[in-house]
Design an enzyme around this catalytic site. Sequence first.
Site, PDB file in Angstrom:
ATOM      1  N   CYS A 126      44.833  39.657  48.251  1.00 52.66           N
ATOM      2  CA  CYS A 126      44.217  38.486  48.007  1.00 52.66           C
ATOM      3  C   CYS A 126      42.700  39.194  47.988  1.00 52.66           C
ATOM      4  O   CYS A 126      41.958  38.950  47.115  1.00 52.66           O
ATOM      5  CB  CYS A 126      44.558  37.377  47.834  1.00 52.66           C
ATOM      6  SG  CYS A 126      45.884  36.813  47.962  1.00 52.66           S
ATOM      7  N   HIS A 175      45.726  34.364  39.292  1.00 49.67           N
ATOM      8  CA  HIS A 175      45.125  34.765  40.546  1.00 49.67           C
ATOM      9  C   HIS A 175      46.024  36.408  39.970  1.00 49.67           C
ATOM     10  O   HIS A 175      46.810  36.254  40.904  1.00 49.67           O
ATOM     11  CB  HIS A 175      46.061  33.974  41.977  1.00 49.67           C
ATOM     12  CG  HIS A 175      45.444  34.436  43.053  1.00 49.67           C
ATOM     13  ND1 HIS A 175      44.459  35.560  43.246  1.00 49.67           N
ATOM     14  CD2 HIS A 175      46.323  34.468  44.143  1.00 49.67           C
ATOM     15  CE1 HIS A 175      44.226  35.682  44.638  1.00 49.67           C
ATOM     16  NE2 HIS A 175      45.325  35.499  45.232  1.00 49.67           N
TER      17      HIS A 175
END
Length: 363
Positions: free
Chosen positions: A83, A318
């Site tokens: 991420c 996200h």
Amino acid sequence: MKKAVIVQAKRTPIGKQNGIFQSLQPNELAAPLLQHLASGIEDQIDDVLLGNVTGPGGNVARLSTLTAGLPLKVPGVTLDRQCSAGLEAVRMACYFIQGGAGHCYIAGGVESPSTSPFPKRARFSPDQIGDPDMGAAAEFVAQKFEITKETQDEYALLSYHRSWEAFKNGLFAEEIIAVEQQSEDEEFSKERNMQGLLKRAKPIFVKGGTVTAANSCGIHDGAAGVVVMEESTAHQHGYKPVLRFVDSQVAGVHPHYPGAAPIPAIQTLLKRNGLTTKDIDLFEINEAFASKIAACSRELSIPYEKLNVSGGALTIGHPYGASGAILVTRLFYEVQRREKTRFVIAAIGSGGGVGVTVLFEVV
């Protein structure tokens, strides 16, 4: 030492998995963004650095530069730090400029879970340590730092209202370039009764837990990028630098607590630069889970007034490899709307227990 500055920043709209961008491969999603950022400086670009996590494999950055029609001499390199890949791309570009490797980079990330060929996520950690899914890891963070469901829901509601207010005030429109006639984040197609959803939502990762679908982010497609230039070069080409790279830090924590990884990274970064939380005007920390944000806020003494002031991933989503670059893009525009801001920080935690944080000075 040469100084690296951010002179442009943009992102695509963020689409739900199997939503508005369901048919676009990562290179097709990134190409319009690269075209926009490269316009007028195509011959100045030394490289394109893109984070990508869910595939399709190969050098997505190179494929994206070719799809975008950038000069063949622009090579492209793809990064995977899970991420935090998009923020790592920005960080690396800044260091390349400081070290004299080049004078102009496009850095960011792209993600398309909708078209990913991989049915399961990659392994974050070996069996002897344990490899929890991110939802379970968010529960571990909540337990470790004693973050209640009420605290998580309170933050999720605050973030949701901030996101919608920013959207209605046109703040996100400044960040976005249209792709496939889409110019708004898909989540803003319909406003929800978030308070009711939070109240009804049940734990989904751990029985008797606190993390729910309502206080967690969704899975999304999107891309974001910034133009990083050597400061004197930026002035020569008529750009007005907005953010100047100061320093950065990466930290590792136990893979069971990836959401807590920004904490030691930020602590080390501040200490090395003789700063405290009070010296930082704005923080952007990726909102993968509300438990993570509440823990970071509490442990670092960051007031919510300085943190994710226009909401974040809990609402818009996200898109893993792009999210770190979205944080920098948000800061790029937010500081231009404010007076007397000096220091800002972007930070993100990622699978495997890795935290990345970058400190910028407002030019």
